[in-house]
Design a protein around this motif. Structure first.
Motif, PDB file in Angstrom:
ATOM      1  N   ARG A 134      30.219  76.114  16.879  1.00  0.00           N
ATOM      2  CA  ARG A 134      31.308  76.381  17.832  1.00  0.00           C
ATOM      3  C   ARG A 134      31.008  75.882  19.251  1.00  0.00           C
ATOM      4  O   ARG A 134      31.649  76.296  20.200  1.00  0.00           O
ATOM      5  N   ARG A 135      30.052  74.969  19.396  1.00  0.00           N
ATOM      6  CA  ARG A 135      29.769  74.406  20.715  1.00  0.00           C
ATOM      7  C   ARG A 135      29.628  72.902  20.600  1.00  0.00           C
ATOM      8  O   ARG A 135      29.286  72.363  19.548  1.00  0.00           O
ATOM      9  N   ASP A 136      29.885  72.214  21.706  1.00  0.00           N
ATOM     10  CA  ASP A 136      29.802  70.761  21.709  1.00  0.00           C
ATOM     11  C   ASP A 136      28.382  70.259  21.935  1.00  0.00           C
ATOM     12  O   ASP A 136      28.073  69.117  21.611  1.00  0.00           O
ATOM     13  N   ALA A 137      27.532  71.069  22.505  1.00  0.00           N
ATOM     14  CA  ALA A 137      26.179  70.608  22.808  1.00  0.00           C
ATOM     15  C   ALA A 137      25.260  71.805  23.018  1.00  0.00           C
ATOM     16  O   ALA A 137      25.706  72.936  23.143  1.00  0.00           O
ATOM     17  N   TRP A 138      23.939  71.510  23.055  1.00  0.00           N
ATOM     18  CA  TRP A 138      22.984  72.563  23.337  1.00  0.00           C
ATOM     19  C   TRP A 138      23.134  73.062  24.763  1.00  0.00           C
ATOM     20  O   TRP A 138      23.512  72.305  25.659  1.00  0.00           O
ATOM     21  N   LYS A 139      22.810  74.307  24.978  1.00  0.00           N
ATOM     22  CA  LYS A 139      22.644  74.803  26.335  1.00  0.00           C
ATOM     23  C   LYS A 139      21.413  74.119  26.936  1.00  0.00           C
ATOM     24  O   LYS A 139      20.416  73.894  26.238  1.00  0.00           O
ATOM     25  N   PRO A 140      21.465  73.726  28.211  1.00  0.00           N
ATOM     26  CA  PRO A 140      20.331  73.006  28.811  1.00  0.00           C
ATOM     27  C   PRO A 140      18.996  73.718  28.629  1.00  0.00           C
ATOM     28  O   PRO A 140      17.987  73.078  28.328  1.00  0.00           O
ATOM     29  N   ARG A 141      18.983  75.047  28.789  1.00  0.00           N
ATOM     30  CA  ARG A 141      17.725  75.779  28.672  1.00  0.00           C
ATOM     31  C   ARG A 141      17.190  75.728  27.243  1.00  0.00           C
ATOM     32  O   ARG A 141      15.991  75.533  27.009  1.00  0.00           O
ATOM     33  N   TYR A 142      18.085  75.888  26.260  1.00  0.00           N
ATOM     34  CA  TYR A 142      17.638  75.870  24.871  1.00  0.00           C
ATOM     35  C   TYR A 142      17.159  74.478  24.479  1.00  0.00           C
ATOM     36  O   TYR A 142      16.161  74.330  23.756  1.00  0.00           O
ATOM     37  N   LYS A 143      17.856  73.446  24.958  1.00  0.00           N
ATOM     38  CA  LYS A 143      17.434  72.077  24.656  1.00  0.00           C
ATOM     39  C   LYS A 143      16.063  71.801  25.262  1.00  0.00           C
ATOM     40  O   LYS A 143      15.220  71.133  24.648  1.00  0.00           O
ATOM     41  N   ALA A 144      15.829  72.325  26.457  1.00  0.00           N
ATOM     42  CA  ALA A 144      14.516  72.166  27.084  1.00  0.00           C
ATOM     43  C   ALA A 144      13.443  72.865  26.252  1.00  0.00           C
ATOM     44  O   ALA A 144      12.320  72.361  26.099  1.00  0.00           O
ATOM     45  N   ASP A 145      13.785  74.022  25.678  1.00  0.00           N
ATOM     46  CA  ASP A 145      12.839  74.742  24.831  1.00  0.00           C
ATOM     47  C   ASP A 145      12.544  73.959  23.547  1.00  0.00           C
ATOM     48  O   ASP A 145      11.406  73.928  23.068  1.00  0.00           O
ATOM     49  N   LEU A 146      13.581  73.317  22.986  1.00  0.00           N
ATOM     50  CA  LEU A 146      13.378  72.495  21.797  1.00  0.00           C
ATOM     51  C   LEU A 146      12.403  71.354  22.085  1.00  0.00           C
ATOM     52  O   LEU A 146      11.514  71.040  21.278  1.00  0.00           O
ATOM     53  N   LYS A 147      12.576  70.729  23.233  1.00  0.00           N
ATOM     54  CA  LYS A 147      11.673  69.636  23.616  1.00  0.00           C
ATOM     55  C   LYS A 147      10.255  70.153  23.813  1.00  0.00           C
ATOM     56  O   LYS A 147       9.287  69.532  23.375  1.00  0.00           O
ATOM     57  N   ALA A 148      10.141  71.307  24.483  1.00  0.00           N
ATOM     58  CA  ALA A 148       8.817  71.864  24.763  1.00  0.00           C
ATOM     59  C   ALA A 148       8.096  72.257  23.481  1.00  0.00           C
ATOM     60  O   ALA A 148       6.876  72.100  23.370  1.00  0.00           O
ATOM     61  N   MET A 149       8.839  72.759  22.497  1.00  0.00           N
ATOM     62  CA  MET A 149       8.219  73.180  21.245  1.00  0.00           C
ATOM     63  C   MET A 149       7.563  72.014  20.508  1.00  0.00           C
ATOM     64  O   MET A 149       6.598  72.194  19.767  1.00  0.00           O
ATOM     65  N   ALA A 150       8.106  70.802  20.706  1.00  0.00           N
ATOM     66  CA  ALA A 150       7.583  69.630  19.996  1.00  0.00           C
ATOM     67  C   ALA A 150       6.773  68.713  20.904  1.00  0.00           C
ATOM     68  O   ALA A 150       6.347  67.643  20.486  1.00  0.00           O
ATOM     69  N   ALA A 151       6.540  69.134  22.144  1.00  0.00           N
ATOM     70  CA  ALA A 151       5.839  68.286  23.114  1.00  0.00           C
ATOM     71  C   ALA A 151       4.357  68.143  22.761  1.00  0.00           C
ATOM     72  O   ALA A 151       3.743  69.052  22.208  1.00  0.00           O
ATOM     73  N   ALA A 152       3.795  66.997  23.125  1.00  0.00           N
ATOM     74  CA  ALA A 152       2.387  66.730  22.819  1.00  0.00           C
ATOM     75  C   ALA A 152       1.438  67.457  23.753  1.00  0.00           C
ATOM     76  O   ALA A 152       0.250  67.591  23.453  1.00  0.00           O
ATOM     77  N   GLY A 153       1.966  67.945  24.890  1.00  0.00           N
ATOM     78  CA  GLY A 153       1.112  68.616  25.862  1.00  0.00           C
ATOM     79  C   GLY A 153       0.266  67.615  26.629  1.00  0.00           C
ATOM     80  O   GLY A 153       0.505  66.404  26.612  1.00  0.00           O
ATOM     81  N   GLY A 154      -0.730  68.118  27.319  1.00  0.00           N
ATOM     82  CA  GLY A 154      -1.624  67.237  28.061  1.00  0.00           C
ATOM     83  C   GLY A 154      -1.117  66.819  29.426  1.00  0.00           C
ATOM     84  O   GLY A 154      -1.657  65.889  30.029  1.00  0.00           O
TER      85      GLY A 154
END
Length: 453
Positions: free
Chosen positions: A147-167
């Protein structure tokens, strides 16, 4: 006997011993599309000549009273002995009641099948080589919640952070960031993500933090469901891999937070927040309590969405795109007292230009008020409870807070902004009464005069 001239006609009604010279003399008779010169060896070999002069070796014999004719090849590409040998091979097939044409069709079909199988296997191997990391950016770009056109910015940022390589250097504190919980899965083939692989991954990540690993698992399950709905990935993914009992039995128990301000705590909390040196954080925290908004919804409020004349504000909404709620008198004067630094009401000095994290300011106020365990989201729960105490209808409270409509809440029905205004004013007056605040509603916006009693 004199050698025939090249222009001498050949009697095509009789067979000949084929020679290069004879074939050179061969011409198609006038008025015919093609003609045939027979080999005297009786092997079914013919030389065909067409009206335009093209010549080729052909094989012709009967099978089950039907003439079988098959082209062997151009006379320039085949020698006479080669053509005769091929004619004898084809004649041998006919003797065994095998149609060369059918054999050739079957050979081509088998070849096409082998080629298709090889291409299919190559495509399958290529698809199975697709990694989670190959698909994850596509998911971030094209995936979206219901029911939404896109991710919420905060949630999308969390998705990126969860898969980030770190460092990378930490924004707060010293040192470098550690890899996100999902990062170890990024190099894995998508087709290899099964129950066993996820159980091993979760057991390892849970050592660093069970709750973070559990949240990463929830995100991954959403990713797997999305992949299962895409034709290019559905054959590679195990949609239910994250639902195995080996994982679910080890998930940390979810505890529903119940932290909220008690009525007796409102005055000391209010006073402590009011004394904060950071004016923006002070107004922001009080606005959270007076509206019941989610922290990101209010943090992203822009001046263009504040209507001081008609007393209403439009904020981002978790369920819908936006929602519009009344701007109560005290909150209107609080907002008007803030400096207009940029487009955001609650401006900040970070990259986003708006207030980002007020936990440290809130912790300072809680320490002064001697209140423990109250989260930022607890202010939202406090609004709901204090609204009930003020006598506002549950449906009106739910609509102001942006809760999904529920027919079980006093026969929920949407209300207009004007219909909500008296209820939200009633809640504000109740909270201010508990806080011991009196103010002049007729004061010029930005010149709030409050009196503690």
């Amino acid at each position: 006997m004199a050698r025939p001239s090249k222009s001498a006609a050949i009697n095509l009604s009789q067979p000949y011993e084929l020679t290069v010279g004879l074939i050179e003399r061969l011409r198609c008779p006038e008025g015919k599309a093609q003609a045939f010169l027979r080999d005297r060896d009786g092997n079914g070999l013919r030389v065909r000549v067409t009206a335009n002069g093209a010549k080729s070796f052909v094989f012709e014999q009967k099978l089950d009273r039907k003439t079988i004719r098959r082209t062997i090849g151009d006379v320039r590409a085949w020698s006479i002995p080669e053509a005769q040998k091929e004619a004898r091979r084809l004649a041998g097939l006919l003797d065994r009641d095998q149609d060369p044409r059918e054999l050739e069709r079957q050979r081509k079909a088998d070849e096409a099948a082998r080629k298709a199988a090889a291409e299919s296997k190559a495509a399958e191997d290529k698809a199975r080589a697709v990694t989670v990391g190959d698909v994850w950016p596509v998911y971030l770009e094209k995936g979206k919640p219901k029911r939404r056109d896109a991710w919420k910015p905060r949630y999308k940022a969390d998705l990126k952070a969860m898969a980030a390589a770190g460092g990378v250097k930490k924004k707060r504190g010293e040192g470098l960031t550690r890899p996100g919980p999902l990062y170890p899965l990024m190099a894995q083939p998508l087709a290899s993500i099964d129950e066993e692989a996820l159980a091993d991954w979760y057991a390892n990540e849970a050592k660093a933090g069970k709750h973070q690993a559990a949240r990463a698992l929830m995100m991954l399950r959403g990713f797997l469901r999305w992949c299962a709905g895409r034709k290019e990935y559905r054959d590679l993914v195990n949609r239910d891999a994250g639902n195995s009992s080996a994982i679910l039995e080890t998930l940390p128990a979810t505890k529903r937070r119940t932290d909220a301000l008690e009525s007796a705590q409102v005055p000391v909390w209010w006073t402590a927040v009011e004394r904060l040196s950071n004016q923006t954080a002070s107004v922001y925290l009080r606005a959270l309590l007076l509206t019941g908004a989610r922290r990101e919804e209010l943090a992203s409020l822009r001046w263009g969405n504040v209507d001081l004349r008609w007393r209403k504000i439009t904020i981002a909404d978790k369920v819908e795109d936006t929602r519009t709620i009344p701007l109560t008198p005290y909150l209107a004067q609080l907002i008007a007292s803030l400096p207009r630094v940029n487009a955001f009401v609650f401006a900040g000095s970070g990259k986003t230009g708006r207030i980002a994290d007020v936990r440290s300011s809130h912790a300072k106020a809680l320490g002064e008020a001697v209140i423990a365990g109250l989260t930022i989201h607890g202010l939202r729960r406090s609004f709901s409870l204090l609204g009930e105490a003020a006598g506002a209808p549950a449906g009106a409270i739910a609509q102001v807070m942006g809760h999904k409509p529920s027919a079980t809440a006093e026969g929920y029905r949407p209300r207009s902004v004007d219909a909500l205004r008296p209820y939200l004013g009633q809640i504000e007056a109740h909270i201010l009464g508990l806080a011991g605040v009196q103010f002049d509603e007729d004061a010029e916006p930005g010149r709030l005069r409050t009196v503690k009693h």
